[in-house]
Write a protein that holds these residues in place. Structure first.
Motif, PDB file in Angstrom:
ATOM      1  N   CYS A  58      16.235   7.663  43.963  1.00  0.00           N
ATOM      2  CA  CYS A  58      16.718   7.321  42.925  1.00  0.00           C
ATOM      3  C   CYS A  58      17.013   5.900  43.128  1.00  0.00           C
ATOM      4  O   CYS A  58      18.354   5.749  44.025  1.00  0.00           O
ATOM      5  CB  CYS A  58      17.795   8.182  42.087  1.00  0.00           C
ATOM      6  N   GLU A  62      19.339   3.635  38.278  1.00  0.00           N
ATOM      7  CA  GLU A  62      18.596   4.649  37.349  1.00  0.00           C
ATOM      8  C   GLU A  62      19.256   5.770  37.451  1.00  0.00           C
ATOM      9  O   GLU A  62      20.325   6.018  38.052  1.00  0.00           O
ATOM     10  CB  GLU A  62      17.564   4.560  38.170  1.00  0.00           C
ATOM     11  N   ALA A  63      18.691   6.916  36.396  1.00  0.00           N
ATOM     12  CA  ALA A  63      19.388   8.055  36.310  1.00  0.00           C
ATOM     13  C   ALA A  63      18.405   9.278  36.423  1.00  0.00           C
ATOM     14  O   ALA A  63      17.331   8.842  35.773  1.00  0.00           O
ATOM     15  CB  ALA A  63      20.428   7.926  34.882  1.00  0.00           C
ATOM     16  N   THR A  79      23.579   9.327  38.578  1.00  0.00           N
ATOM     17  CA  THR A  79      23.158   8.080  38.628  1.00  0.00           C
ATOM     18  C   THR A  79      23.761   7.259  39.761  1.00  0.00           C
ATOM     19  O   THR A  79      24.806   7.922  40.436  1.00  0.00           O
ATOM     20  CB  THR A  79      23.816   7.326  37.187  1.00  0.00           C
ATOM     21  N   ASN A  99      23.652  -0.877  34.248  1.00  0.00           N
ATOM     22  CA  ASN A  99      22.447   0.026  33.941  1.00  0.00           C
ATOM     23  C   ASN A  99      22.750   1.410  34.080  1.00  0.00           C
ATOM     24  O   ASN A  99      22.071   2.076  33.680  1.00  0.00           O
ATOM     25  CB  ASN A  99      21.499  -0.477  35.117  1.00  0.00           C
ATOM     26  N   CYS A 100      23.771   1.745  35.031  1.00  0.00           N
ATOM     27  CA  CYS A 100      24.091   3.284  35.312  1.00  0.00           C
ATOM     28  C   CYS A 100      24.683   3.775  34.083  1.00  0.00           C
ATOM     29  O   CYS A 100      24.342   5.014  33.429  1.00  0.00           O
ATOM     30  CB  CYS A 100      25.271   3.265  36.193  1.00  0.00           C
ATOM     31  N   LYS A 102      24.088   2.551  30.966  1.00  0.00           N
ATOM     32  CA  LYS A 102      22.994   2.388  29.744  1.00  0.00           C
ATOM     33  C   LYS A 102      21.982   3.223  30.157  1.00  0.00           C
ATOM     34  O   LYS A 102      21.600   4.206  29.132  1.00  0.00           O
ATOM     35  CB  LYS A 102      22.370   1.149  29.829  1.00  0.00           C
ATOM     36  N   ASN A 103      21.284   3.682  31.291  1.00  0.00           N
ATOM     37  CA  ASN A 103      20.508   4.745  31.778  1.00  0.00           C
ATOM     38  C   ASN A 103      20.794   5.866  31.330  1.00  0.00           C
ATOM     39  O   ASN A 103      20.257   6.876  30.837  1.00  0.00           O
ATOM     40  CB  ASN A 103      19.938   4.432  32.904  1.00  0.00           C
ATOM     41  N   SER A 104      22.190   6.137  31.658  1.00  0.00           N
ATOM     42  CA  SER A 104      22.650   7.707  31.348  1.00  0.00           C
ATOM     43  C   SER A 104      22.923   8.119  30.004  1.00  0.00           C
ATOM     44  O   SER A 104      22.621   9.253  29.483  1.00  0.00           O
ATOM     45  CB  SER A 104      24.355   7.631  32.357  1.00  0.00           C
ATOM     46  N   GLU A 106      21.210   6.749  27.678  1.00  0.00           N
ATOM     47  CA  GLU A 106      19.793   6.869  26.980  1.00  0.00           C
ATOM     48  C   GLU A 106      19.125   8.379  27.369  1.00  0.00           C
ATOM     49  O   GLU A 106      18.577   8.914  26.693  1.00  0.00           O
ATOM     50  CB  GLU A 106      18.727   5.903  27.880  1.00  0.00           C
ATOM     51  N   LEU A 107      19.321   8.791  28.745  1.00  0.00           N
ATOM     52  CA  LEU A 107      18.758  10.306  28.826  1.00  0.00           C
ATOM     53  C   LEU A 107      19.590  11.260  28.145  1.00  0.00           C
ATOM     54  O   LEU A 107      19.017  12.166  27.945  1.00  0.00           O
ATOM     55  CB  LEU A 107      19.320  10.178  30.641  1.00  0.00           C
ATOM     56  N   ASN A 144      26.067   0.373  23.531  1.00  0.00           N
ATOM     57  CA  ASN A 144      24.951   1.310  23.383  1.00  0.00           C
ATOM     58  C   ASN A 144      25.588   2.681  22.720  1.00  0.00           C
ATOM     59  O   ASN A 144      25.680   3.790  23.179  1.00  0.00           O
ATOM     60  CB  ASN A 144      24.459   1.671  24.734  1.00  0.00           C
TER      61      ASN A 144
END
Ligand code: AR6
Length: 170
Positions: A58, A62-63, A79, A99-100, A102-104, A106-107, A144
């Motif tokens: 990973c 990213e997550a 993440t 990003n950690c 944001k992507n978490s 989002e998921l 977010n």
């Protein structure tokens, strides 16, 4: 969206999904990662291994999502925070930490979750400065606003004071 800060252990928090600050291997480690695998049980590692087989490691920022095993949360989002390198690549590291979050988020949204709990990603073994990490975490979460509730779970006194201070100021 409601933002809360509590001091304690993230493995006990009853939310839809908790976030783990892991490393790119996804195969466990110390800190919050160690606690989540220890208490959550082997089902979490089994899921992580399946993800590894599917996508490889990973990347930082990213997550991925797995079962929460024996934990009270429904799922765990893993993440990978940036390692702080004494400020030499600070702009990049700040972006990766954002990003950690944001992507978490989002998921969590993709999975229709309403509540999420974050640890203070990268501020332990990865040595990211706590003040700066808190600013990035709070700002990114506010930008977010996709869930109903976000809880920042601070393990140590220093982080708890920092988050309280930033969140009460506003
Ligand atoms: N609940 C909530 N927060 C915790 C807990 C807990 N049970 N335990 C520690 N913290 P760290 P990192 C806090 O080191 O810096 C692992 O080996 C801790 O006080 O867990 O992102 C991974 O496998 C700190 O504020 O994660 C990676 O290799 C925050 O969680 C590496 O560490 C993050 O500390 C990741 O390093």
């Amino acid at each position: 969206m409601k933002i809360e800060v509590i001091q304690g252990d993230i493995i006990k928090v009853e939310v839809d999904v908790i976030v783990n600050a892991t490393n790119s291997s996804l195969l466990g480690g110390g800190g919050v990662d160690g606690a989540i695998h220890r208490v959550g049980g082997s089902k979490i590692l089994e899921d992580c291994q399946k993800i590894r087989n599917r996508q490889g490691k990973c990347k930082t920022g990213e997550a991925v999502i797995t079962t929460a095993g024996n934990l009270p949360a429904k799922k765990v989002i893993h993440t990978v925070g940036p390692v702080y390198n004494g400020g030499q690549r600070l702009e990049k590291e700040k972006e990766l930490l954002a990003n950690c979050y944001k992507n978490s988020l989002e998921l969590a949204k993709e999975n229709n979750f309403k509540s999420i709990a974050f640890p203070n990603i990268s501020t332990g073994i990865y040595k990211f400065p706590r003040e700066l990490a808190a600013q990035i975490a709070i700002k990114t979460v506010k930008e977010n606003t996709v869930l109903e509730k976000v809880i920042f779970v601070c393990f140590d006194d220093e982080n708890y004071k920092i988050y309280k201070n930033y969140l009460e100021k506003e």
